[in-house]
Motif scaffolding. Structure first.
Motif, short mmCIF file in Angstrom:
data_model
loop_
_atom_site.label_atom_id
_atom_site.label_comp_id
_atom_site.label_asym_id
_atom_site.label_seq_id
_atom_site.Cartn_x
_atom_site.Cartn_y
_atom_site.Cartn_z
N TYR A 30 0.86 -1.19 0.00
CA TYR A 30 0.00 0.00 0.00
C TYR A 30 0.89 1.24 0.00
N THR A 52 15.83 12.84 -9.25
CA THR A 52 15.65 13.80 -8.15
C THR A 52 16.06 13.19 -6.81
N PRO A 444 18.05 9.55 5.33
CA PRO A 444 18.81 8.78 6.32
C PRO A 444 20.14 8.27 5.77
N GLY A 472 15.17 2.66 4.51
CA GLY A 472 16.32 3.44 4.96
C GLY A 472 16.26 3.91 6.40
N TRP A 473 15.08 3.84 7.04
CA TRP A 473 14.96 4.28 8.43
C TRP A 473 15.02 3.12 9.39
C1 LIG Z 1 17.30 14.00 -2.68
C2 LIG Z 1 17.79 12.63 -2.27
C3 LIG Z 1 19.09 12.25 -2.55
C4 LIG Z 1 19.55 11.00 -2.18
N1 LIG Z 1 20.82 10.65 -2.50
C5 LIG Z 1 21.26 9.41 -2.25
C6 LIG Z 1 22.53 8.98 -2.70
O1 LIG Z 1 23.28 9.74 -3.30
N2 LIG Z 1 22.91 7.71 -2.45
C7 LIG Z 1 22.08 6.82 -1.82
O2 LIG Z 1 22.42 5.65 -1.67
N3 LIG Z 1 20.88 7.20 -1.37
C8 LIG Z 1 20.45 8.47 -1.56
N4 LIG Z 1 19.23 8.85 -1.14
C9 LIG Z 1 18.46 7.94 -0.24
C10 LIG Z 1 17.82 6.79 -0.96
O3 LIG Z 1 17.10 7.23 -2.07
C11 LIG Z 1 16.88 6.05 0.00
O4 LIG Z 1 17.51 5.79 1.24
C12 LIG Z 1 16.50 4.71 -0.63
O5 LIG Z 1 15.85 4.94 -1.85
C13 LIG Z 1 15.63 3.88 0.30
O6 LIG Z 1 14.37 4.41 0.43
P1 LIG Z 1 13.31 3.75 1.40
O7 LIG Z 1 13.16 2.31 1.12
O8 LIG Z 1 13.65 4.11 2.80
O9 LIG Z 1 11.95 4.43 1.00
P2 LIG Z 1 11.60 5.95 0.67
O10 LIG Z 1 12.24 6.33 -0.60
O11 LIG Z 1 11.81 6.81 1.86
O12 LIG Z 1 10.05 5.82 0.39
C14 LIG Z 1 9.09 5.62 1.40
C15 LIG Z 1 7.77 5.36 0.70
O13 LIG Z 1 6.79 5.07 1.67
C16 LIG Z 1 5.59 5.76 1.35
N5 LIG Z 1 4.84 5.96 2.58
C17 LIG Z 1 5.25 6.64 3.69
N6 LIG Z 1 4.29 6.60 4.63
C18 LIG Z 1 3.24 5.89 4.10
C19 LIG Z 1 1.97 5.53 4.60
N7 LIG Z 1 1.56 5.86 5.82
N8 LIG Z 1 1.15 4.78 3.80
C20 LIG Z 1 1.55 4.41 2.56
N9 LIG Z 1 2.76 4.74 2.04
C21 LIG Z 1 3.60 5.47 2.81
C22 LIG Z 1 6.10 7.08 0.74
O14 LIG Z 1 5.10 7.69 -0.05
C23 LIG Z 1 7.29 6.58 -0.09
O15 LIG Z 1 6.91 6.16 -1.38
C24 LIG Z 1 18.70 10.09 -1.50
C25 LIG Z 1 17.40 10.46 -1.21
C26 LIG Z 1 16.94 11.72 -1.59
C27 LIG Z 1 15.52 12.11 -1.26
#
Ligand SMILES: Cc1cc2nc3c(=O)[nH]c(=O)nc-3n(C[C@H](O)[C@H](O)[C@H](O)COP(=O)(O)OP(=O)(O)OC[C@H]3O[C@@H](n4cnc5c(N)ncnc54)[C@H](O)[C@@H]3O)c2cc1C
Length: 504
Positions: A30, A52, A444, A472-473
């Protein structure tokens, strides 16, 4: 076959979902947004296309393993991975420039010796040897195993700092990256090089534990990679892998509550009131929003790692530049334009204000798929900045002024961009918050050993049975590779139970 609900469709979530589906479970994702990928997003206009979120991939082995274990087609059959060589060009504040080759320890040492002289390469090489020791000591317990219950042992710094002999005062040993720079590297440009790695991962070099030395080690040893078409292609390939494994996605579906029965997570509630039952729930987003979803039930106790590392990670400001004129043949994919004062820059990014002269990473992929034709170029500038909150990034005038400073810093070092700018687009931590739902648009960094455990993330298992954390968290922290690793850990814990100690 168990029913598993995954909250969010970021990279950590999808890595978990694909692995659980291949283990025979029914997986439903979801996602509150209209698409998959979370931070791995793309901006498109007039035939230009920009990442981005992350612009490069490190440790591609994590995704190779994921694709190998979840289907017949390998990662390389699903996306075109291209090594970035040189891995980076650094332009220091005094104007000295050095290009560091990709994944070549000897090459980096030679390049630093040639550019900085005076044994600089050897000092960096010795530092990398110590960083390798820290990597070898922590790779498995920190990255490949679920967070151990006695996680406090990871609070000891594995980096073997050099004891600095001092005649009349006490000997000293570096405990932070800034101290490694000052005392062990003992060359301002080498120190700036190390600081720039810290900042690019969202770490404050003044407080990041010496163990953060594993980050430049990881990049320089395993290389930097680009995915043809942009990093979103990796997210697309993973999404398609999930679909092939019959993972169900529901977009525009915000989860507002985790349902509990008899001390166990048994499903989720969506905005609008719909309920989805589950045998296990995987939460793959910023845990600061989890508290209100579990209505006061205990997810962490005082003995656990804090839900968010200390200090709270900063965000990113990204300026997307659409340029007329083709990319020069000698342009480098990644140029890091160093700040004259990385300490002041860190103080600003971690203190909630602006640095006047930030460290700017210029990405010029030279990928025909990112611009309308070979008479144009797409360039991305990225800076580590304070999150939304202490700075109000929704103030467009303020974001515009800061973007001007960022562009100016880049132009000073990469002058061929001047006069070519057709238009620009600014992405701030406020935009990141909108895309990922992370408070303040914080990004993070990877988990680190040392610093008494301040840089660790919550365990993938929680105190509420059946509720797991990915992305990532959660352990082992942020970044594409680390979030991918969280998927392997969570899938292992759900499939094999709490006794799972990491894949062999
Ligand atoms: C600008 C930027 C630059 C970055 N640069 C780098 C880099 O150079 N090198 C690197 O390794 N990493 C980088 N990162 C970090 C990397 O992109 C993330 O750590 C990685 O993609 C892992 O993401 P994640 O799995 O934590 O999910 P996230 O990408 O944080 O996504 C979380 C998802 O959960 C969804 N969500 C949240 N709450 C709810 C809810 N209550 N119900 C339903 N859906 C929900 C959100 O809509 C989102 O789609 C960067 C990130 C950003 C934003």
């Amino acid at each position: 076959m168990a029913r598993i609900v995954v909250i969010g469709a970021g990279m950590g979530a999808m890595a978990t979902a694909a692995r659980l589906a291949v283990a025979g479970h029914r997986v439903a994702v979801y996602e509150r947004a209209a698409t998959y990928g979370g931070a791995v997003d793309r901006f498109e206009r007039d035939g230009f296309s920009f990442d981005t979120g992350p612009g490069l991939l490190h440790l591609p082995a994590v995704y190779r393993d994921l694709f190998a274990k979840t289907g017949k087609q390998s990662l390389e059959q699903c996306v075109e991975l291209m090594p970035v060589d040189p891995a980076s060009r650094h332009i220091f504040a005094d104007g000295t420039a050095v290009s560091l080759p990709n994944a070549s320890r000897a090459g980096v040492v030679a390049a630093l010796d040639a550019a900085l002289g005076d044994g600089a390469g050897e000092r960096w090489g010795d530092f990398m040897n110590r960083a390798r020791d820290a990597w070898d000591r922590t790779r498995r317990p920190l990255l490949e195993e679920p967070l151990r219950q006695d996680w406090q042992v990871l609070g000891r710094d594995p980096y073997p700092s050099v004891r600095q002999r001092r005649m009349l005062r006490r000997d000293r040993q570096a405990t932070t990256l800034a101290e490694i720079g000052e005392w062990e590297l003992a060359e301002p440009r080498l120190a700036a090089l190390l600081d720039s790695y810290a900042l690019s991962y969202g770490l404050d070099p003044r407080s990041a534990p010496a163990a953060a030395a594993v980050l430049p080690y990881m990049e320089q040893t395993f290389g930097s990679w680009y995915v043809r078409g942009g990093m979103r292609e990796l997210a697309r390939a993973l999404y398609e892998r999930c679909l092939a494994r019959k993972v169900e996605f529901t977009f525009g579906a915000e989860v507002t509550g985790v349902l509990e029965k008899d001390g166990r997570a048994v499903g989720v509630e969506l905005a609008g009131g719909t309920v989805a039952d589950a045998d296990s729930v995987v939460f793959a987003a910023d845990p600061r929003s989890l508290a209100r979803m579990v209505a006061g039930r205990e997810v962490w106790s005082g003995e656990d790692v804090r839900p968010v590392p200390d200090p709270t990670p900063p965000g990113r400001l990204t300026v997307l530049l659409a340029l007329r004129g083709g990319r020069p043949a000698d342009a480098v994919h990644r140029t890091v334009v160093h700040s004259p004062d990385a300490g002041a820059e860190a103080a600003a990014a971690f203190g909630g204000s602006h640095a006047e002269r930030p460290t700017v990473t210029v990405l010029r992929p030279g990928d025909p798929l990112t611009c309308p034709d070979d008479g144009h170029e797409a360039v991305t500038l990225t800076v580590t900045v304070a999150p939304q909150g202490p700075v109000d990034w929704t103030d467009e005038a303020l974001a515009g002024r800061y973007a001007d400073d960022v562009v100016e810093a880049a132009l000073r070092a990469v002058p061929d961009l001047r006069e070519r700018i057709l238009w620009r687009e600014i992405r701030t931590p406020a935009d990141t918050a909108a895309v990922t739902a992370a408070a303040g648009g914080c990004v993070p960094p990877p988990a680190l050993a040392g610093a008494g455990g301040r840089c660790l993330y919550p365990s993938n298992s929680t105190r509420l049975a059946g509720l797991h954390l990915a992305g990532g968290w959660a352990h082992p922290g942020g970044g594409l590779a680390h979030a991918g690793m969280s998927g392997a850990l969570v899938a292992g814990l759900i499939v094999e139970g709490d006794g799972f100690r990491g894949s062999q």
